[in-house]
Design a protein around this motif. Structure first.
Motif, PDB file in Angstrom:
ATOM      1  N   VAL A   1     -22.371  30.577  22.593  1.00  0.00           N
ATOM      2  CA  VAL A   1     -22.228  30.952  21.360  1.00  0.00           C
ATOM      3  C   VAL A   1     -22.800  29.635  20.350  1.00  0.00           C
ATOM      4  N   ARG A   2     -23.417  30.322  19.491  1.00  0.00           N
ATOM      5  CA  ARG A   2     -23.805  29.166  18.402  1.00  0.00           C
ATOM      6  C   ARG A   2     -22.623  29.226  17.317  1.00  0.00           C
ATOM      7  N   PHE A   3     -22.177  28.016  16.770  1.00  0.00           N
ATOM      8  CA  PHE A   3     -21.014  27.801  15.629  1.00  0.00           C
ATOM      9  C   PHE A   3     -21.735  27.003  14.694  1.00  0.00           C
ATOM     10  N   ARG A   4     -20.919  27.397  13.586  1.00  0.00           N
ATOM     11  CA  ARG A   4     -20.859  26.676  12.306  1.00  0.00           C
ATOM     12  C   ARG A   4     -19.453  26.553  11.832  1.00  0.00           C
TER      13      ARG A   4
ATOM     14  N   LEU B   1     -21.719  23.080   4.953  1.00  0.00           N
ATOM     15  CA  LEU B   1     -21.780  22.951   6.348  1.00  0.00           C
ATOM     16  C   LEU B   1     -21.103  21.700   6.736  1.00  0.00           C
ATOM     17  N   VAL B   2     -20.063  21.980   7.481  1.00  0.00           N
ATOM     18  CA  VAL B   2     -19.528  20.685   8.027  1.00  0.00           C
ATOM     19  C   VAL B   2     -19.815  20.077   9.291  1.00  0.00           C
ATOM     20  N   ALA B   3     -20.059  21.339  10.374  1.00  0.00           N
ATOM     21  CA  ALA B   3     -20.479  20.883  11.645  1.00  0.00           C
ATOM     22  C   ALA B   3     -21.043  22.217  12.075  1.00  0.00           C
ATOM     23  N   SER B   4     -22.355  21.835  13.109  1.00  0.00           N
ATOM     24  CA  SER B   4     -22.764  23.089  13.738  1.00  0.00           C
ATOM     25  C   SER B   4     -23.197  22.737  15.150  1.00  0.00           C
ATOM     26  N   GLY B   5     -23.470  23.592  16.046  1.00  0.00           N
ATOM     27  CA  GLY B   5     -23.873  23.235  17.372  1.00  0.00           C
ATOM     28  C   GLY B   5     -24.060  24.638  18.118  1.00  0.00           C
ATOM     29  N   GLN B   6     -23.961  24.292  19.577  1.00  0.00           N
ATOM     30  CA  GLN B   6     -23.821  25.162  20.639  1.00  0.00           C
ATOM     31  C   GLN B   6     -22.851  24.973  21.720  1.00  0.00           C
ATOM     32  N   LEU B   7     -22.382  26.194  21.919  1.00  0.00           N
ATOM     33  CA  LEU B   7     -21.190  25.987  23.171  1.00  0.00           C
ATOM     34  C   LEU B   7     -21.529  26.757  24.212  1.00  0.00           C
ATOM     35  N   SER B   8     -21.509  26.013  25.650  1.00  0.00           N
ATOM     36  CA  SER B   8     -21.871  26.973  26.650  1.00  0.00           C
ATOM     37  C   SER B   8     -21.186  26.395  28.048  1.00  0.00           C
TER      38      SER B   8
ATOM     39  N   THR C   1     -14.081  26.959  31.867  1.00  0.00           N
ATOM     40  CA  THR C   1     -13.661  26.303  32.863  1.00  0.00           C
ATOM     41  C   THR C   1     -14.316  24.885  32.805  1.00  0.00           C
ATOM     42  N   ARG C   2     -15.693  25.039  32.560  1.00  0.00           N
ATOM     43  CA  ARG C   2     -16.489  23.479  32.111  1.00  0.00           C
ATOM     44  C   ARG C   2     -17.279  23.908  30.816  1.00  0.00           C
ATOM     45  N   THR C   3     -17.192  22.854  29.994  1.00  0.00           N
ATOM     46  CA  THR C   3     -17.987  23.268  28.676  1.00  0.00           C
ATOM     47  C   THR C   3     -19.150  22.229  28.453  1.00  0.00           C
ATOM     48  N   GLU C   4     -19.943  22.828  27.872  1.00  0.00           N
ATOM     49  CA  GLU C   4     -21.156  21.986  27.644  1.00  0.00           C
ATOM     50  C   GLU C   4     -21.516  22.242  26.130  1.00  0.00           C
ATOM     51  N   TRP C   5     -21.504  21.075  25.171  1.00  0.00           N
ATOM     52  CA  TRP C   5     -21.910  21.238  23.736  1.00  0.00           C
ATOM     53  C   TRP C   5     -23.335  20.695  23.541  1.00  0.00           C
ATOM     54  N   SER C   6     -24.218  21.560  23.076  1.00  0.00           N
ATOM     55  CA  SER C   6     -25.293  21.049  22.476  1.00  0.00           C
ATOM     56  C   SER C   6     -25.829  21.060  20.893  1.00  0.00           C
ATOM     57  N   HIS C   7     -26.593  20.052  20.776  1.00  0.00           N
ATOM     58  CA  HIS C   7     -27.258  20.387  19.269  1.00  0.00           C
ATOM     59  C   HIS C   7     -25.993  19.924  18.300  1.00  0.00           C
ATOM     60  N   VAL C   8     -25.019  19.531  18.364  1.00  0.00           N
ATOM     61  CA  VAL C   8     -23.820  19.348  17.740  1.00  0.00           C
ATOM     62  C   VAL C   8     -24.137  18.369  16.804  1.00  0.00           C
TER      63      VAL C   8
END
Length: 102
Positions: A80-83, A90-97, A49-56
């Motif tokens: 979640v950590r994503f790649r 590696l194109v992109a990476s980061g964390q979603l919460s 319902t609300r996203t926070e992206w970090s270390h993208v």
């Protein structure tokens, strides 16, 4: 540690491609993040319902029509950590919460 994978292919005629950039098209970062979020919601069975992206980090451009994949590593509390990778690059990476409903 469970890693979930999903294919990612943005069509060359996707509406955002024409303006990003006309003579050298790349997939906009927001399209990549949207795909990551949708895959996370589907995989974890939640709806953010609300996203926070970090270390993208966007490390390499992804060209429309080129195959890529998303890797998710679930963490505690719906994070979640994503790649995003094309082949093994590696194109992109980061964390979603964020806030979510189950």
């Amino acid at each position: 540690m469970t890693i979930h994978r999903a294919a990612l292919l943005v069509a060359v005629d996707h509406p955002s491609i024409a303006g990003h950039f006309p003579d050298n098209p790349i997939v906009p970062g927001v399209i990549l993040l949207d795909h990551v979020q949708r895959f996370a919601e589907e995989t974890l069975g939640i709806e953010y319902t609300r996203t926070e992206w970090s270390h993208v980090k966007f490390l390499r451009p992804l060209r429309p029509g080129h195959a890529a994949h998303v890797e998710l590593e679930p963490m505690d509390g719906g994070c979640v950590r994503f790649r995003v990778l094309t082949d093994e690059t590696l194109v992109a990476s980061g964390q979603l919460s964020g806030s979510f409903d189950r």
